[in-house]
Scaffold this motif. Structure first.
Motif, PDB file in Angstrom:
ATOM      1  N   VAL A   1      11.215 -82.603 -13.934  1.00  0.00           N
ATOM      2  CA  VAL A   1      12.605 -82.414 -14.008  1.00  0.00           C
ATOM      3  C   VAL A   1      13.684 -83.779 -14.431  1.00  0.00           C
ATOM      4  N   ALA A   2      13.368 -84.960 -14.128  1.00  0.00           N
ATOM      5  CA  ALA A   2      13.682 -86.213 -14.336  1.00  0.00           C
ATOM      6  C   ALA A   2      13.622 -86.301 -15.819  1.00  0.00           C
ATOM      7  N   ALA A   3      12.503 -85.775 -16.418  1.00  0.00           N
ATOM      8  CA  ALA A   3      12.462 -86.161 -17.977  1.00  0.00           C
ATOM      9  C   ALA A   3      13.266 -85.120 -18.639  1.00  0.00           C
ATOM     10  N   LEU A   4      13.343 -84.086 -18.178  1.00  0.00           N
ATOM     11  CA  LEU A   4      14.146 -83.009 -18.949  1.00  0.00           C
ATOM     12  C   LEU A   4      15.653 -83.408 -18.763  1.00  0.00           C
ATOM     13  N   SER A   5      16.046 -83.819 -17.503  1.00  0.00           N
ATOM     14  CA  SER A   5      17.517 -84.456 -17.467  1.00  0.00           C
ATOM     15  C   SER A   5      17.784 -85.217 -18.485  1.00  0.00           C
ATOM     16  N   ARG A   6      16.835 -86.478 -18.867  1.00  0.00           N
ATOM     17  CA  ARG A   6      17.094 -87.589 -19.684  1.00  0.00           C
ATOM     18  C   ARG A   6      17.117 -87.071 -20.973  1.00  0.00           C
ATOM     19  N   GLU A   7      16.226 -86.062 -21.389  1.00  0.00           N
ATOM     20  CA  GLU A   7      16.376 -85.422 -22.702  1.00  0.00           C
ATOM     21  C   GLU A   7      17.718 -84.850 -22.897  1.00  0.00           C
ATOM     22  N   LEU A   8      18.090 -83.912 -22.123  1.00  0.00           N
ATOM     23  CA  LEU A   8      19.295 -83.215 -22.141  1.00  0.00           C
ATOM     24  C   LEU A   8      20.578 -84.251 -22.177  1.00  0.00           C
ATOM     25  N   GLU A   9      20.542 -85.423 -21.423  1.00  0.00           N
ATOM     26  CA  GLU A   9      21.724 -86.276 -21.450  1.00  0.00           C
ATOM     27  C   GLU A   9      21.731 -87.024 -22.997  1.00  0.00           C
ATOM     28  N   ALA A  10      20.479 -87.326 -23.434  1.00  0.00           N
ATOM     29  CA  ALA A  10      20.577 -87.874 -24.755  1.00  0.00           C
ATOM     30  C   ALA A  10      21.106 -87.093 -25.715  1.00  0.00           C
ATOM     31  N   ALA A  11      20.629 -85.758 -25.600  1.00  0.00           N
ATOM     32  CA  ALA A  11      21.038 -84.868 -26.472  1.00  0.00           C
ATOM     33  C   ALA A  11      22.523 -84.328 -26.409  1.00  0.00           C
ATOM     34  N   LYS A  12      23.156 -84.651 -25.318  1.00  0.00           N
ATOM     35  CA  LYS A  12      24.514 -84.258 -24.814  1.00  0.00           C
ATOM     36  C   LYS A  12      24.538 -82.793 -24.829  1.00  0.00           C
ATOM     37  N   VAL A  13      23.358 -82.044 -24.172  1.00  0.00           N
ATOM     38  CA  VAL A  13      23.388 -80.750 -23.952  1.00  0.00           C
ATOM     39  C   VAL A  13      24.082 -80.527 -22.390  1.00  0.00           C
ATOM     40  N   PRO A  14      24.851 -79.590 -22.371  1.00  0.00           N
ATOM     41  CA  PRO A  14      25.625 -79.291 -20.890  1.00  0.00           C
ATOM     42  C   PRO A  14      24.395 -78.624 -20.049  1.00  0.00           C
ATOM     43  N   TYR A  15      24.130 -79.055 -18.792  1.00  0.00           N
ATOM     44  CA  TYR A  15      23.255 -78.481 -17.825  1.00  0.00           C
ATOM     45  C   TYR A  15      23.528 -78.743 -16.492  1.00  0.00           C
ATOM     46  N   GLU A  16      22.721 -78.008 -15.889  1.00  0.00           N
ATOM     47  CA  GLU A  16      22.998 -78.053 -14.297  1.00  0.00           C
ATOM     48  C   GLU A  16      21.482 -77.858 -13.680  1.00  0.00           C
ATOM     49  N   ILE A  17      20.819 -78.892 -12.718  1.00  0.00           N
ATOM     50  CA  ILE A  17      19.667 -78.475 -12.034  1.00  0.00           C
ATOM     51  C   ILE A  17      19.937 -78.444 -10.517  1.00  0.00           C
ATOM     52  N   GLN A  18      19.443 -77.433 -10.171  1.00  0.00           N
ATOM     53  CA  GLN A  18      19.493 -77.116  -8.730  1.00  0.00           C
ATOM     54  C   GLN A  18      17.947 -77.190  -8.007  1.00  0.00           C
ATOM     55  N   VAL A  19      17.663 -78.044  -6.962  1.00  0.00           N
ATOM     56  CA  VAL A  19      16.235 -78.016  -6.465  1.00  0.00           C
ATOM     57  C   VAL A  19      16.479 -77.782  -5.107  1.00  0.00           C
ATOM     58  N   TYR A  20      15.569 -76.574  -4.667  1.00  0.00           N
ATOM     59  CA  TYR A  20      15.571 -76.189  -3.399  1.00  0.00           C
ATOM     60  C   TYR A  20      14.217 -76.612  -2.514  1.00  0.00           C
ATOM     61  N   ALA A  21      14.661 -77.420  -1.392  1.00  0.00           N
ATOM     62  CA  ALA A  21      13.623 -78.109  -0.381  1.00  0.00           C
ATOM     63  C   ALA A  21      12.946 -77.175   0.006  1.00  0.00           C
ATOM     64  N   GLY A  22      11.575 -77.665   0.015  1.00  0.00           N
ATOM     65  CA  GLY A  22      10.377 -76.868   0.552  1.00  0.00           C
ATOM     66  C   GLY A  22      10.064 -75.662  -0.173  1.00  0.00           C
TER      67      GLY A  22
END
Length: 237
Positions: A181-202
């Motif tokens: 998840v973190a790696a994808l976030s870094r990729e999208l930030e670098a490419a300036k792609v708009p995104y949202e990530i939601q993580v659900y506990a458990g």
């Protein structure tokens, strides 16, 4: 909110071919005028009643839904080894994966060219991201993954101008880790792609799949609500 897997709008099987090879998709239409198109990509088990029911639920929201078939007519593996083998065939042949994705998208639009959102489950999430990286899918307004495979293959990348991504992930997923998840976030930030990530506990991998030990009602309902909001934003016309 309680989600029901029962069909609100029963759809129909749609046969189509790709280079002479037979495939079977599934189309579900809303009761009234469509607010847009949602293309559904199946898990590693192929296009089953699960994706059909999700398509019916999408139709109940007022969108036309089309579930595409990446495995071929009658190819619906039921055991883990068979499912892994079928998924790996496409993971190892990204050109074929993209070709089948584009063919499925074309079939989805056969009855009318509407703005669209692409959503994938598990393996289908990886396929949705493959389509996003291709840059070939005109008219796509966004991509969504439910407990999807997130790693980017070597030699591929996201480009500026890619439509928004919504990533819905289980915090207890041991197949697709928070490092992914973190790696994808870094990729999208670098490419300036708009995104949202939601993580659900458990929530483990496959947390939306009914009638399994992995199913988590709370995460299913929250992720579906996020998906519904995303559709309303991206397909608002």
């Amino acid at each position: 909110m309680t989600l029901s897997p029962l069909a609100a709008h029963a759809g129909e099987t749609v046969p189509y071919t790709v280079d002479g090879e037979a495939f079977e998709g599934y189309r579900a239409k809303p009761a009234g005028t469509s607010k847009g198109l949602v293309v559904v990509i199946h898990t590693w088990g192929g296009l089953t009643s699960y994706e059909e029911k999700r398509a019916d639920m999408i139709a109940a929201l007022g969108y036309e839904a089309f579930a595409i078939d990446l495995y071929g007519k009658g190819n619906r593996p039921v055991d883990t080894d068979s499912r892994r083998k079928e998924a790996e065939k496409l993971y190892n042949d990204r050109a074929r994966m993209r070709k089948l994705l584009m063919a499925g998208l074309a079939e989805a639009r056969r009855e009318g060219d509407q703005p669209a959102v692409v959503v994938g489950y598990c393996f289908g999430g990886a396929a949705a991201l493959e389509l996003a990286r291709s840059g070939d899918a005109n008219g796509i307004k966004g991509y969504v993954t439910f407990h999807g495979v997130l790693k980017t293959p070597g030699g591929e990348s996201y480009s500026a101008g890619t439509p928004p991504l919504l990533i819905l992930h289980g915090g207890a997923d041991t197949s697709v880790t928070m490092d992914d998840v973190a790696a994808l976030s870094r990729e999208l930030e670098a490419a300036k792609v708009p995104y949202e990530i939601q993580v659900y506990a458990g929530a483990p991998h496959g947390f939306t799949v009914w009638d399994t030990e992995r199913y988590r009602k709370d995460a299913d309902e929250k992720s579906w609500a996020a998906f519904t909001r995303f559709l309303g934003t991206q397909l608002r016309g």
